[in-house]
Design a protein around this motif. Structure first.
Motif, PDB file in Angstrom:
ATOM      1  N   LEU A 172     -22.636  -8.243  28.355  1.00 43.50           N
ATOM      2  CA  LEU A 172     -21.830  -7.196  28.994  1.00 43.50           C
ATOM      3  C   LEU A 172     -22.130  -5.799  28.445  1.00 43.50           C
ATOM      4  O   LEU A 172     -21.560  -4.826  28.916  1.00 43.50           O
ATOM      5  N   LYS A 173     -23.015  -5.730  27.480  1.00 46.28           N
ATOM      6  CA  LYS A 173     -23.415  -4.398  26.999  1.00 46.28           C
ATOM      7  C   LYS A 173     -24.271  -3.697  28.043  1.00 46.28           C
ATOM      8  O   LYS A 173     -24.336  -2.477  28.093  1.00 46.28           O
ATOM      9  N   GLU A 174     -24.953  -4.491  28.837  1.00 51.13           N
ATOM     10  CA  GLU A 174     -25.753  -3.921  29.921  1.00 51.13           C
ATOM     11  C   GLU A 174     -24.860  -3.761  31.148  1.00 51.13           C
ATOM     12  O   GLU A 174     -23.913  -4.523  31.329  1.00 51.13           O
TER      13      GLU A 174
ATOM     14  N   ASN B 251     -19.779 -14.043  21.631  1.00 55.78           N
ATOM     15  CA  ASN B 251     -20.699 -12.965  21.265  1.00 55.78           C
ATOM     16  C   ASN B 251     -21.809 -12.823  22.295  1.00 55.78           C
ATOM     17  O   ASN B 251     -22.234 -11.719  22.627  1.00 55.78           O
ATOM     18  N   GLU B 252     -22.271 -13.970  22.763  1.00 59.04           N
ATOM     19  CA  GLU B 252     -23.343 -13.968  23.748  1.00 59.04           C
ATOM     20  C   GLU B 252     -22.888 -13.247  25.023  1.00 59.04           C
ATOM     21  O   GLU B 252     -23.616 -12.425  25.579  1.00 59.04           O
TER      22      GLU B 252
ATOM     23  N   LEU C  27     -20.396 -11.094  25.307  1.00 56.49           N
ATOM     24  CA  LEU C  27     -20.190  -9.672  25.019  1.00 56.49           C
ATOM     25  C   LEU C  27     -21.527  -8.932  24.965  1.00 56.49           C
ATOM     26  O   LEU C  27     -21.636  -7.784  25.396  1.00 56.49           O
ATOM     27  N   GLY C  28     -22.530  -9.614  24.433  1.00 55.17           N
ATOM     28  CA  GLY C  28     -23.862  -9.015  24.395  1.00 55.17           C
ATOM     29  C   GLY C  28     -24.378  -8.761  25.802  1.00 55.17           C
ATOM     30  O   GLY C  28     -24.910  -7.686  26.107  1.00 55.17           O
TER      31      GLY C  28
ATOM     32  N   ILE D  99     -14.381  -6.581  29.729  1.00 55.29           N
ATOM     33  CA  ILE D  99     -14.666  -6.389  28.303  1.00 55.29           C
ATOM     34  C   ILE D  99     -13.354  -6.199  27.542  1.00 55.29           C
ATOM     35  O   ILE D  99     -13.142  -6.807  26.482  1.00 55.29           O
TER      36      ILE D  99
ATOM     37  N   HIS E 170     -11.824  -8.593  24.503  1.00 58.26           N
ATOM     38  CA  HIS E 170     -11.433  -8.073  23.191  1.00 58.26           C
ATOM     39  C   HIS E 170      -9.964  -8.330  22.901  1.00 58.26           C
ATOM     40  O   HIS E 170      -9.587  -8.633  21.771  1.00 58.26           O
TER      41      HIS E 170
ATOM     42  N   GLN F  64     -16.247  -4.460  35.132  1.00 56.35           N
ATOM     43  CA  GLN F  64     -16.881  -4.636  33.831  1.00 56.35           C
ATOM     44  C   GLN F  64     -15.981  -4.198  32.671  1.00 56.35           C
ATOM     45  O   GLN F  64     -15.780  -4.961  31.718  1.00 56.35           O
ATOM     46  N   GLU F  65     -15.461  -3.002  32.769  1.00 52.11           N
ATOM     47  CA  GLU F  65     -14.641  -2.489  31.662  1.00 52.11           C
ATOM     48  C   GLU F  65     -13.381  -3.323  31.473  1.00 52.11           C
ATOM     49  O   GLU F  65     -12.976  -3.624  30.352  1.00 52.11           O
TER      50      GLU F  65
END
Length: 508
Positions: free
Chosen positions: A198-200, A192-193, A195-196, A175, A179, A171-172
């Motif tokens: 991947l916030k979870e 954006n979708e 990345l959103g 991300i 970026h 995951q990290e």
RNA sequence: GGCGGUGUAGCUCAGUGGUAGAGCAGGGGAAUCAUAAUCCCUUGGUCGGUGGUUCAAAUCCGCCCACCGCUACCA
């Protein structure tokens, strides 16, 4: 050595007949492939069919065919669609090919060897009637006290042994990669979708099934077949020879662009990159998701009966008109609406009136008044020079970001300028007063048309081939680099004939 | 519910701080080489609403309304 460019479409799932959406993806990828070839790249363009999974197994059963016979049939339909749409893919891959089994098992073994696969249990609320799993949050309790799915089907909690891919471990890294590579996902809204999403915390991915057989067997545990996405995504490297990294085509990896529909963006920007990271392979450079088409304002669906058959459409209009419409009508990446009226408007206004007529009025004037040969250049008004010089670069820039409609709009600004120019310069007046100037004006118009037709070849290959024939451009002078070599004055121009006839609706 | 996006001329959309734009559609005119195609001019918008920041806001911020997408293992 030529720079390399590898572009792919998704492999199409063989659970139904091809429709306009499939044609759209193929056409967009084809325009990219053709443009890059024109621009001096060594291009590899892959398309094909995705043929495994429970749904295919079931559909074959319903059709009274073996899965293989069934997929042979449907896969052929997609290959035919590609031919009908003038798609210039270099390879058509099928996931039922033996080499793909080898590649899929190889990447599985690699993931396992790297310690990223473990055996666990896939559990969840399963509705037999729907043949689907549901999340606990989707369930409700009916009057009889049963737990039921949103569809009303009763569910039961089941556990099935399954292998898991340790996706969470990447995951990290993923991300950070997104970026660090702003162009990795397009359009920006999709980025954006993702990345959103991947916030979870990312969960590990169940990558095998025991509930059906139609798939690639898991190496060392043939009770399992691979989860279809692991199998499907691997096609992009199977096609290049994986696991043989000395294969001739392997030089094309990583892909420059995976073109996908917006529905499968996550599989391509989360599952696939993490799988590749886990296998120690480079990830694709870019994934771009396009939108969906509605038809006359309504969602396309079999039950409504408004599914558009691209072959039928091409028969009524032309393949080129459809290719043009689909990429011209909307911003690539957004949803769009197909309507017959809109298609006819684009065809008549932009292709017939703007471009077709500009070529016809210029060339027929040359045929009648300038001896039917490329006129002599002279000190013509410089209005068009800027367009002629800037167009290739502007179109290249737009194509590189999949801005097809921007590319076309840029070209059309130049075409409209061409029509304004011929009116202002009025060669029909110069014919009586200044033949040298008349030739200079006509030559300028031919030079503009040549740039326009050259750059439009990827979009409308057949029509532009005709136009370039009429402009006296030889077959070996139709790429972008060769635009620097002008058409020699005196070159014989064949008798002009309209390239884009106006579409007139039958009186019936 | 959470996160994100969109809302600008009749239609489709561009425009992210400095006197509202394009294409199509509508109106008027010119020309007649051309697929009756083209060119020029033009009508048309309180830039979703509201409050604020600023000398100045479609453009930045708050709130509200409407619509859309995502919120994982059918593809």
């Amino acid at each position: 050595m030529k720079p390399l460019y590898y572009v792919t479409t998704p492999i199409f799932y063989v659970n139904g007949a091809p429709h306009i959406g499939h044609a759209y993806t193929m056409i967009a990828a084809d325009v990219l492939a053709r443009f890059k070839r024109l621009d001096g790249y060594e291009v590899y363009f892959l398309t094909g069919t995705d043929e495994h999974g429970q749904k295919v197994e079931k559909a074959a059963q319903d059709a009274g065919l073996s899965p293989q016979a069934f997929t042979d049939q449907i896969s052929t339909n997609f290959a035919e669609l590609a031919a009908q749409m003038n798609i210039t893919h270099d390879q058509f891959i099928r996931t039922t090919e033996a080499r793909h089994r080898v590649a899929s098992q190889a990447i599985w073994n690699k993931l396992q060897a790297n310690g990223h696969i473990y055996l666990g249990g896939y559990e969840g609320w399963y509705a037999i009637r729907d043949e689907a799993f549901y999340d606990e949050s989707e369930l409700s309790t009916n009057a009889a006290g049963q737990r039921v799915a949103p569809t009303g089907a009763p569910v039961e909690f089941v556990t099935e042994p399954s292998y898991f891919f340790r996706m969470s471990a990447f995951q990290e890294q993923l991300i950070a990669h997104i970026h660090a590579n702003p162009d990795f996902i397009g359009p920006v809204a999709r980025r954006n979708e993702v990345l959103g999403f991947l916030k979870e915390p990312l969960r590990d991915l169940s990558i095998s099934r025991t509930s059906f057989k139609w798939g690639v067997p898991v190496p060392g545990d043939e009770a399992h077949v691979m989860y279809v996405w692991l199998d499907a995504l691997t096609n992009y490297i199977t096609a290049l020879g994986y696991p043989d990294e000395n294969a001739e085509l392997w030089k094309f990896w990583p892909a420059d662009l995976h073109l996908v529909g917006k529905d499968i963006i996550r599989f391509h920007t989360v599952y696939w990159p993490t799988m590749l990271m886990a296998a120690g392979l480079p990830v694709p450079k870019r994934v771009f998701a396009h939108g969906w088409w509605t038809v006359e304002g309504e969602k396309m669906s079999k039950s409504v009966g408004n599914v558009i058959d691209p072959a039928e459409l091409a028969h009524v209009f032309s393949v080129d008109a459809i290719r043009y419409f689909l990429l011209r009508e909307i911003t690539f990446g957004s949803d769009g609406d197909y309507s017959r009226a809109a298609l006819i408007r684009r065809l008549n206004v932009e292709l017939a009136n703007d471009l077709g007529n500009l070529a016809q009025r210029t060339l027929s004037f040359i045929a009648k008044n300038a001896g039917g040969v490329m006129p002599v250049r002279g000190k013509a008004d410089a209005t068009l020079d800027g367009f002629i010089a800037a167009l290739p670069g502007q179109v290249r820039e737009a194509i590189d970001r999949q801005g097809f409609n921007d590319a076309l709009e840029t070209i059309w600004v130049a075409i409209r300028a061409g029509n304004a120019y011929i009116d202002q310069q009025a060669p029909w007046t110069l014919r009586k007063t200044d033949l040298v100037q008349m030739e200079a004006v006509l030559a300028k118009l031919v030079d503009l048309l040549r740039v326009v037709a050259t750059l439009l070849q990827p979009f409308m290959p057949e029509s532009m081939a005709k136009m370039l024939d009429q402009l006296g451009v030889s077959d070996d002078a139709r790429d972008i680099a060769t635009l620097l070599v002008p058409i020699a004055s005196g070159t014989v121009l064949p008798p002009p004939a309209g390239v884009f006839p106006r579409f007139v609706e039958d009186a019936a």
